[in-house]
Design a protein around this motif. Structure first.
Motif, PDB file in Angstrom:
ATOM      1  N   VAL A  91      32.244  45.004  87.926  1.00 31.30           N
ATOM      2  CA  VAL A  91      33.207  45.967  87.355  1.00 31.30           C
ATOM      3  C   VAL A  91      32.385  47.220  86.698  1.00 31.30           C
ATOM      4  O   VAL A  91      31.421  47.112  86.059  1.00 31.30           O
ATOM      5  N   VAL A  92      32.613  48.475  87.192  1.00 27.50           N
ATOM      6  CA  VAL A  92      32.157  49.548  86.540  1.00 27.50           C
ATOM      7  C   VAL A  92      33.125  50.234  85.909  1.00 27.50           C
ATOM      8  O   VAL A  92      34.283  50.745  86.388  1.00 27.50           O
ATOM      9  N   HIS A  93      33.041  50.506  84.652  1.00 29.58           N
ATOM     10  CA  HIS A  93      34.149  51.260  83.930  1.00 29.58           C
ATOM     11  C   HIS A  93      33.589  52.570  83.313  1.00 29.58           C
ATOM     12  O   HIS A  93      32.571  52.478  82.837  1.00 29.58           O
ATOM     13  N   SER A  94      34.195  53.528  83.903  1.00 29.20           N
ATOM     14  CA  SER A  94      33.930  55.021  83.482  1.00 29.20           C
ATOM     15  C   SER A  94      35.087  55.705  83.124  1.00 29.20           C
ATOM     16  O   SER A  94      35.520  56.697  83.567  1.00 29.20           O
ATOM     17  N   ILE A  95      35.386  55.313  82.075  1.00 29.12           N
ATOM     18  CA  ILE A  95      36.642  56.078  81.319  1.00 29.12           C
ATOM     19  C   ILE A  95      36.286  56.557  80.074  1.00 29.12           C
ATOM     20  O   ILE A  95      35.943  55.552  79.210  1.00 29.12           O
ATOM     21  N   ALA A  96      36.687  57.593  79.783  1.00 31.13           N
ATOM     22  CA  ALA A  96      36.456  58.100  78.363  1.00 31.13           C
ATOM     23  C   ALA A  96      37.440  59.296  78.038  1.00 31.13           C
ATOM     24  O   ALA A  96      37.743  60.227  78.888  1.00 31.13           O
ATOM     25  N   TRP A  97      38.099  59.282  76.983  1.00 26.92           N
ATOM     26  CA  TRP A  97      39.586  60.274  76.553  1.00 26.92           C
ATOM     27  C   TRP A  97      39.444  60.339  75.114  1.00 26.92           C
ATOM     28  O   TRP A  97      39.570  59.375  74.490  1.00 26.92           O
ATOM     29  N   ALA A  98      39.753  61.508  74.582  1.00 27.77           N
ATOM     30  CA  ALA A  98      40.148  61.622  73.448  1.00 27.77           C
ATOM     31  C   ALA A  98      41.050  63.269  73.240  1.00 27.77           C
ATOM     32  O   ALA A  98      40.933  64.040  74.217  1.00 27.77           O
ATOM     33  N   PRO A  99      42.016  62.996  72.555  1.00 26.44           N
ATOM     34  CA  PRO A  99      42.987  64.210  72.395  1.00 26.44           C
ATOM     35  C   PRO A  99      42.103  65.521  72.101  1.00 26.44           C
ATOM     36  O   PRO A  99      41.224  65.402  71.240  1.00 26.44           O
ATOM     37  N   ALA A 100      42.352  66.497  72.638  1.00 27.01           N
ATOM     38  CA  ALA A 100      41.459  67.781  72.557  1.00 27.01           C
ATOM     39  C   ALA A 100      41.384  68.408  70.995  1.00 27.01           C
ATOM     40  O   ALA A 100      40.269  68.573  70.692  1.00 27.01           O
ATOM     41  N   GLN A 101      42.445  68.098  70.330  1.00 23.89           N
ATOM     42  CA  GLN A 101      42.560  68.666  69.056  1.00 23.89           C
ATOM     43  C   GLN A 101      41.377  67.886  68.222  1.00 23.89           C
ATOM     44  O   GLN A 101      40.612  68.462  67.308  1.00 23.89           O
ATOM     45  N   ASP A 102      41.272  66.475  68.186  1.00 25.84           N
ATOM     46  CA  ASP A 102      40.536  65.438  67.639  1.00 25.84           C
ATOM     47  C   ASP A 102      39.268  65.784  68.181  1.00 25.84           C
ATOM     48  O   ASP A 102      38.054  65.640  67.336  1.00 25.84           O
ATOM     49  N   ALA A 118      41.643  57.397  71.280  1.00 24.22           N
ATOM     50  CA  ALA A 118      40.298  57.639  71.881  1.00 24.22           C
ATOM     51  C   ALA A 118      39.586  55.967  71.899  1.00 24.22           C
ATOM     52  O   ALA A 118      38.923  55.838  72.825  1.00 24.22           O
ATOM     53  N   MET A 119      39.783  55.530  70.735  1.00 18.39           N
ATOM     54  CA  MET A 119      38.935  54.185  70.409  1.00 18.39           C
ATOM     55  C   MET A 119      39.775  53.092  71.748  1.00 18.39           C
ATOM     56  O   MET A 119      39.100  52.266  72.317  1.00 18.39           O
ATOM     57  N   SER A 120      41.136  53.276  71.834  1.00 14.13           N
ATOM     58  CA  SER A 120      41.791  52.213  72.828  1.00 14.13           C
ATOM     59  C   SER A 120      41.466  52.359  74.203  1.00 14.13           C
ATOM     60  O   SER A 120      40.934  51.464  75.031  1.00 14.13           O
ATOM     61  N   LEU A 121      41.473  53.854  74.586  1.00 16.70           N
ATOM     62  CA  LEU A 121      41.383  54.332  75.908  1.00 16.70           C
ATOM     63  C   LEU A 121      39.765  54.178  76.336  1.00 16.70           C
ATOM     64  O   LEU A 121      39.371  53.702  77.365  1.00 16.70           O
ATOM     65  N   SER A 122      38.901  54.331  75.475  1.00 24.47           N
ATOM     66  CA  SER A 122      37.581  54.759  75.842  1.00 24.47           C
ATOM     67  C   SER A 122      36.529  53.496  75.482  1.00 24.47           C
ATOM     68  O   SER A 122      35.574  53.286  76.292  1.00 24.47           O
ATOM     69  N   CYS A 123      37.022  52.560  74.733  1.00 29.47           N
ATOM     70  CA  CYS A 123      36.152  51.351  74.085  1.00 29.47           C
ATOM     71  C   CYS A 123      37.099  50.021  74.515  1.00 29.47           C
ATOM     72  O   CYS A 123      36.594  49.074  75.256  1.00 29.47           O
ATOM     73  N   HIS A 124      38.210  49.868  73.853  1.00 23.35           N
ATOM     74  CA  HIS A 124      39.087  48.629  74.098  1.00 23.35           C
ATOM     75  C   HIS A 124      39.222  48.361  75.503  1.00 23.35           C
ATOM     76  O   HIS A 124      39.502  47.249  75.851  1.00 23.35           O
ATOM     77  N   SER A 125      39.428  49.224  76.479  1.00 24.86           N
ATOM     78  CA  SER A 125      40.027  49.081  77.909  1.00 24.86           C
ATOM     79  C   SER A 125      38.810  48.319  78.356  1.00 24.86           C
ATOM     80  O   SER A 125      38.964  47.510  79.423  1.00 24.86           O
ATOM     81  N   PHE A 126      37.507  48.643  78.150  1.00 23.03           N
ATOM     82  CA  PHE A 126      36.406  47.900  78.610  1.00 23.03           C
ATOM     83  C   PHE A 126      36.505  46.337  78.359  1.00 23.03           C
ATOM     84  O   PHE A 126      36.409  45.690  79.164  1.00 23.03           O
ATOM     85  N   ALA A 127      36.832  46.093  76.980  1.00 25.32           N
ATOM     86  CA  ALA A 127      36.946  44.661  76.583  1.00 25.32           C
ATOM     87  C   ALA A 127      38.185  44.161  77.333  1.00 25.32           C
ATOM     88  O   ALA A 127      38.217  42.796  77.676  1.00 25.32           O
ATOM     89  N   GLU A 128      39.262  44.935  77.364  1.00 27.10           N
ATOM     90  CA  GLU A 128      40.328  44.368  78.032  1.00 27.10           C
ATOM     91  C   GLU A 128      40.223  43.939  79.868  1.00 27.10           C
ATOM     92  O   GLU A 128      40.556  43.009  80.108  1.00 27.10           O
ATOM     93  N   THR A 129      39.492  44.836  80.117  1.00 28.25           N
ATOM     94  CA  THR A 129      39.059  44.836  81.537  1.00 28.25           C
ATOM     95  C   THR A 129      38.181  43.454  81.775  1.00 28.25           C
ATOM     96  O   THR A 129      38.527  42.640  82.744  1.00 28.25           O
ATOM     97  N   ALA A 130      37.271  43.201  80.854  1.00 29.21           N
ATOM     98  CA  ALA A 130      36.408  42.028  80.850  1.00 29.21           C
ATOM     99  C   ALA A 130      37.203  40.980  80.731  1.00 29.21           C
ATOM    100  O   ALA A 130      37.142  39.825  81.519  1.00 29.21           O
TER     101      ALA A 130
END
Length: 257
Positions: A91-102, A118-130
């Motif tokens: 599995v290759v996880h290449s996802i990172a996102w944060a609201p522009a203002q933040d 940002a933490m949910s989409l960019s970090c926890h999504s990797f753990a969830e995928t696993a």
């Protein structure tokens, strides 16, 4: 061996987060395909599909939409892959996102909701995928995500993505410890600054690229193909003795004062 590199013949897996032809995920898809692997690839939504399809269609690789922020989307993506391919090898996880203002502001001024998303989409999504792929992994399977030097040191203009990537690298180590006894490996790849669509959202990214080029021992920026080469190696059996590491592809920038 194939073309002087490790072979991925017969290996099957997922690549999440393909944006367009110039993204790191695009180079990864092309390299994994060239080395013989079969894969299912995700882009974030219908708007991104036309750009992502320019990478997958010439290769005959299956492309699906998957927004990890939408409940059930990631489960659907994994279930479809297992249905089509059976057990998975990488599995290759290449996802990172944060609201522009933040992303463009100071960490101290970041909003609670923006930081959490940002933490949910960019970090926890990797753990969830696993967690979702765990019942469907072949022995020796490898999980790889993408980080950046801003996780280790303060990088001007990187903002809240620094703490988020630090959490991602820590998640890699914990997943490696938890999944290692089961025979699975977990890695983070940390590229130097590369001009991608995602990177263009970072304030003064041109300055980051200039600094990296001037200070790195190789005196140049790395390419998405060089990042893909390392990623492919980590997906192959030749890297079987490695897990839990953050591995830099940045021309040596990370160890320079």
């Amino acid at each position: 061996m194939q073309n002087g590199f490790c072979s991925l013949d017969g290996r099957k897996g997922l690549v999440l987060g393909l944006a367009n032809e110039s993204s790191i995920a695009a180079a990864v898809v092309r390299r994994l395909h060239a080395l013989g692997s079969q894969m299912q690839v995700s882009c974030v939504g219908d708007k991104a599909r036309s750009f992502a399809a320019k990478v997958t269609e010439p290769l005959g690789v299956q492309l699906m939409t998957c927004d990890v922020g939408v409940p059930g989307d990631l489960e659907r993506f994994v279930q479809q892959a297992v249905q089509d391919m059976g057990q998975l090898d990488f599995v290759v996880h290449s996802i990172a996102w944060a609201p522009a203002q933040d992303l463009h502001g100071r960490v101290v001024d970041s909003s609670r909701d923006g930081f959490a998303k940002a933490m949910s989409l960019s970090c926890h999504s990797f753990a969830e995928t696993a967690r979702l792929v765990l019942p469907h992994l072949n022995p020796g399977a490898s999980l790889v995500t993408m980080s950046y030097h801003g996780a280790e040191e303060v990088v001007p203009s990187y903002g809240i993505m620094g703490p988020v990537k630090a959490a991602l690298e820590s998640t890699v180590r914990y997943l490696a410890a938890e999944l290692g006894p089961l025979g699975y490996r977990v890695h983070a790849v940390s590229p130097g600054p590369i001009l991608t669509r995602a990177a263009s959202g970072i304030r003064d990214f041109d300055g980051l690229m200039t600094m990296a080029q001037e200070r790195s021992p190789l005196r140049r920026l790395v390419t998405i193909e060089e990042v893909a080469n390392l990623t492919a190696f980590l997906c192959a059996s030749e890297s079987a003795g490695m897990t839990g590491q953050t591995i830099y592809v940045d021309g040596g920038f990370h160890f320079m004062a």
